[in-house]
Design a protein around this motif. Structure first.
Motif, PDB file in Angstrom:
ATOM      1  N   LYS A 275      -9.407 -41.789  21.715  1.00 46.75           N
ATOM      2  CA  LYS A 275      -8.948 -40.594  22.442  1.00 46.75           C
ATOM      3  C   LYS A 275      -7.663 -40.015  21.890  1.00 46.75           C
ATOM      4  O   LYS A 275      -7.513 -38.794  21.760  1.00 46.75           O
ATOM      5  CB  LYS A 275      -8.765 -40.947  23.917  1.00 46.75           C
ATOM      6  N   TYR A 276      -6.704 -40.902  21.540  1.00 53.55           N
ATOM      7  CA  TYR A 276      -5.371 -40.429  21.175  1.00 53.55           C
ATOM      8  C   TYR A 276      -5.016 -40.635  19.720  1.00 53.55           C
ATOM      9  O   TYR A 276      -4.015 -40.098  19.243  1.00 53.55           O
ATOM     10  CB  TYR A 276      -4.322 -41.160  22.035  1.00 53.55           C
TER      11      TYR A 276
ATOM     12  N   ASN B 137      10.529 -44.237  19.521  1.00 50.30           N
ATOM     13  CA  ASN B 137       9.801 -42.996  19.279  1.00 50.30           C
ATOM     14  C   ASN B 137      10.565 -42.095  18.313  1.00 50.30           C
ATOM     15  O   ASN B 137       9.967 -41.424  17.457  1.00 50.30           O
ATOM     16  CB  ASN B 137       9.544 -42.270  20.599  1.00 50.30           C
ATOM     17  N   VAL B 138      11.875 -42.061  18.435  1.00 49.62           N
ATOM     18  CA  VAL B 138      12.679 -41.282  17.499  1.00 49.62           C
ATOM     19  C   VAL B 138      12.492 -41.810  16.079  1.00 49.62           C
ATOM     20  O   VAL B 138      12.333 -41.039  15.124  1.00 49.62           O
ATOM     21  CB  VAL B 138      14.166 -41.314  17.908  1.00 49.62           C
ATOM     22  N   ALA B 139      12.494 -43.127  15.925  1.00 54.14           N
ATOM     23  CA  ALA B 139      12.305 -43.723  14.601  1.00 54.14           C
ATOM     24  C   ALA B 139      10.949 -43.352  14.010  1.00 54.14           C
ATOM     25  O   ALA B 139      10.840 -43.051  12.811  1.00 54.14           O
ATOM     26  CB  ALA B 139      12.448 -45.245  14.688  1.00 54.14           C
ATOM     27  N   ASP B 140       9.908 -43.355  14.850  1.00 50.30           N
ATOM     28  CA  ASP B 140       8.576 -42.984  14.368  1.00 50.30           C
ATOM     29  C   ASP B 140       8.551 -41.530  13.900  1.00 50.30           C
ATOM     30  O   ASP B 140       7.945 -41.200  12.876  1.00 50.30           O
ATOM     31  CB  ASP B 140       7.537 -43.193  15.474  1.00 50.30           C
TER      32      ASP B 140
ATOM     33  N   LEU C  93       5.695 -37.430  21.985  1.00 48.40           N
ATOM     34  CA  LEU C  93       5.218 -38.799  21.806  1.00 48.40           C
ATOM     35  C   LEU C  93       5.434 -39.624  23.074  1.00 48.40           C
ATOM     36  O   LEU C  93       4.580 -40.444  23.449  1.00 48.40           O
ATOM     37  CB  LEU C  93       5.940 -39.442  20.621  1.00 48.40           C
ATOM     38  N   THR C  94       6.538 -39.387  23.745  1.00 50.82           N
ATOM     39  CA  THR C  94       6.813 -40.071  25.009  1.00 50.82           C
ATOM     40  C   THR C  94       5.758 -39.727  26.057  1.00 50.82           C
ATOM     41  O   THR C  94       5.280 -40.602  26.789  1.00 50.82           O
ATOM     42  CB  THR C  94       8.212 -39.693  25.526  1.00 50.82           C
ATOM     43  N   GLU C  95       5.376 -38.459  26.130  1.00 51.59           N
ATOM     44  CA  GLU C  95       4.345 -38.039  27.074  1.00 51.59           C
ATOM     45  C   GLU C  95       2.993 -38.643  26.700  1.00 51.59           C
ATOM     46  O   GLU C  95       2.223 -39.066  27.580  1.00 51.59           O
ATOM     47  CB  GLU C  95       4.263 -36.516  27.107  1.00 51.59           C
ATOM     48  N   LYS C  96       2.693 -38.687  25.411  1.00 53.95           N
ATOM     49  CA  LYS C  96       1.442 -39.289  24.955  1.00 53.95           C
ATOM     50  C   LYS C  96       1.370 -40.752  25.378  1.00 53.95           C
ATOM     51  O   LYS C  96       0.343 -41.231  25.873  1.00 53.95           O
ATOM     52  CB  LYS C  96       1.340 -39.163  23.434  1.00 53.95           C
ATOM     53  N   GLU C  97       2.472 -41.470  25.228  1.00 54.66           N
ATOM     54  CA  GLU C  97       2.493 -42.874  25.623  1.00 54.66           C
ATOM     55  C   GLU C  97       2.325 -43.030  27.131  1.00 54.66           C
ATOM     56  O   GLU C  97       1.695 -43.985  27.599  1.00 54.66           O
ATOM     57  CB  GLU C  97       3.790 -43.526  25.153  1.00 54.66           C
ATOM     58  N   ARG C  98       2.889 -42.092  27.884  1.00 55.12           N
ATOM     59  CA  ARG C  98       2.716 -42.145  29.339  1.00 55.12           C
ATOM     60  C   ARG C  98       1.242 -42.022  29.711  1.00 55.12           C
ATOM     61  O   ARG C  98       0.734 -42.762  30.575  1.00 55.12           O
ATOM     62  CB  ARG C  98       3.516 -41.022  30.010  1.00 55.12           C
ATOM     63  N   LEU C  99       0.535 -41.122  29.050  1.00 56.37           N
ATOM     64  CA  LEU C  99      -0.888 -40.940  29.324  1.00 56.37           C
ATOM     65  C   LEU C  99      -1.688 -42.173  28.915  1.00 56.37           C
ATOM     66  O   LEU C  99      -2.626 -42.569  29.618  1.00 56.37           O
ATOM     67  CB  LEU C  99      -1.399 -39.700  28.584  1.00 56.37           C
ATOM     68  N   ILE C 100      -1.325 -42.766  27.789  1.00 56.65           N
ATOM     69  CA  ILE C 100      -2.031 -43.970  27.339  1.00 56.65           C
ATOM     70  C   ILE C 100      -1.841 -45.108  28.335  1.00 56.65           C
ATOM     71  O   ILE C 100      -2.790 -45.816  28.685  1.00 56.65           O
ATOM     72  CB  ILE C 100      -1.537 -44.383  25.940  1.00 56.65           C
TER      73      ILE C 100
END
Length: 227
Positions: A223-224, A22-25, A200-207
């Motif tokens: 959605k995302y 996620n940091v790289a992105d 981004l980490t939270e977004k991935e958790r929701l996905i």
């Protein structure tokens, strides 16, 4: 803006909750695409581990010299403080170790949270027992005394990169390493990168939650957006 010691420690704790991917992105989004470090740098433990801290650079070179120790190395590591991650630059695959267990114990006592070594180390079993994370180019029983000598510390250094031949590392840049590899976060953007990586980490958790509840990939894309 110079960060206080307490602020650095607080940011480090947060960095340890995000992934290098996620940091790289986020760094790509900010136009900083060449911060990844070479995959030749790999953790010494049999299990993969996470490591993160503010860079404290130590530079050396292969050079014959007389004596029974490396006083400059001792002086260099004495400057480490809590939250520092020691970054050793010294020519890559030279066949000698830059440090071992006893020096690592001194570094850990001073609050050093790990080491990133463009070279070799030894005393792997003892380092493992110490729970002192190290990412290194290679391991070797051959000591550096008389062969490899520290010549500077807390200066800009180069490490081998993932997408570039060299990545410049400055004192107080942030280094994060995990199962996917190691990456540098320039100090000027460290807080912004962290905030975005947390989002981004939270977004991935929701996905993941949506997928586990039966959503399809087209559903989550609608959605995302891009993930």
């Amino acid at each position: 803006m110079t960060l206080t010691a307490d602020r650095k420690l607080a940011l480090r704790e947060r960095f340890m909750t995000v992934d290098t991917a996620n940091v790289a992105d986020v760094l790509d989004e900010l136009g900083l695409p060449d911060c990844g470090l070479s995959s030749d740098l790999w953790p010494i433990k049999t299990r993969l581990e996470k490591m993160g801290g503010w860079a404290y650079t130590i530079r050396g070179q292969m050079t014959p010299y007389p004596g029974t120790g490396d006083p400059k190395k001792m002086e260099a590591v004495s400057g480490l403080t809590p939250g520092h991650l020691s970054v050793w630059s010294g020519g890559g695959a030279q066949g000698v170790c830059f440090f071992g267990e006893l020096i690592a114990r001194g570094m850990q006592y001073r609050g050093c949270v790990g080491a990133l070594v463009d070279g070799g180390i030894r005393d792997i079993e003892w380092l493992d027992r110490m729970n002192f994370p190290v990412y290194t180019r290679y391991r070797t029983p051959v000591q550096s005394i008389g062969r490899w000598e520290v010549n500077a510390w807390q200066v800009e250094v180069y490490l081998p990169g993932a997408t570039a031949a060299r990545v410049r590392v400055r004192p107080d840049d942030f280094i994060l390493a995990d199962v996917d590899g190691a990456i540098l976060i320039p100090q000027e953007v460290a807080e912004e990168v962290l905030t975005r990586a947390e989002a981004l980490t939270e977004k991935e958790r929701l996905i993941r939650a949506d997928l586990e509840n039966g959503a399809t990939l087209p559903d989550v894309l609608a959605k995302y957006g891009h993930v």
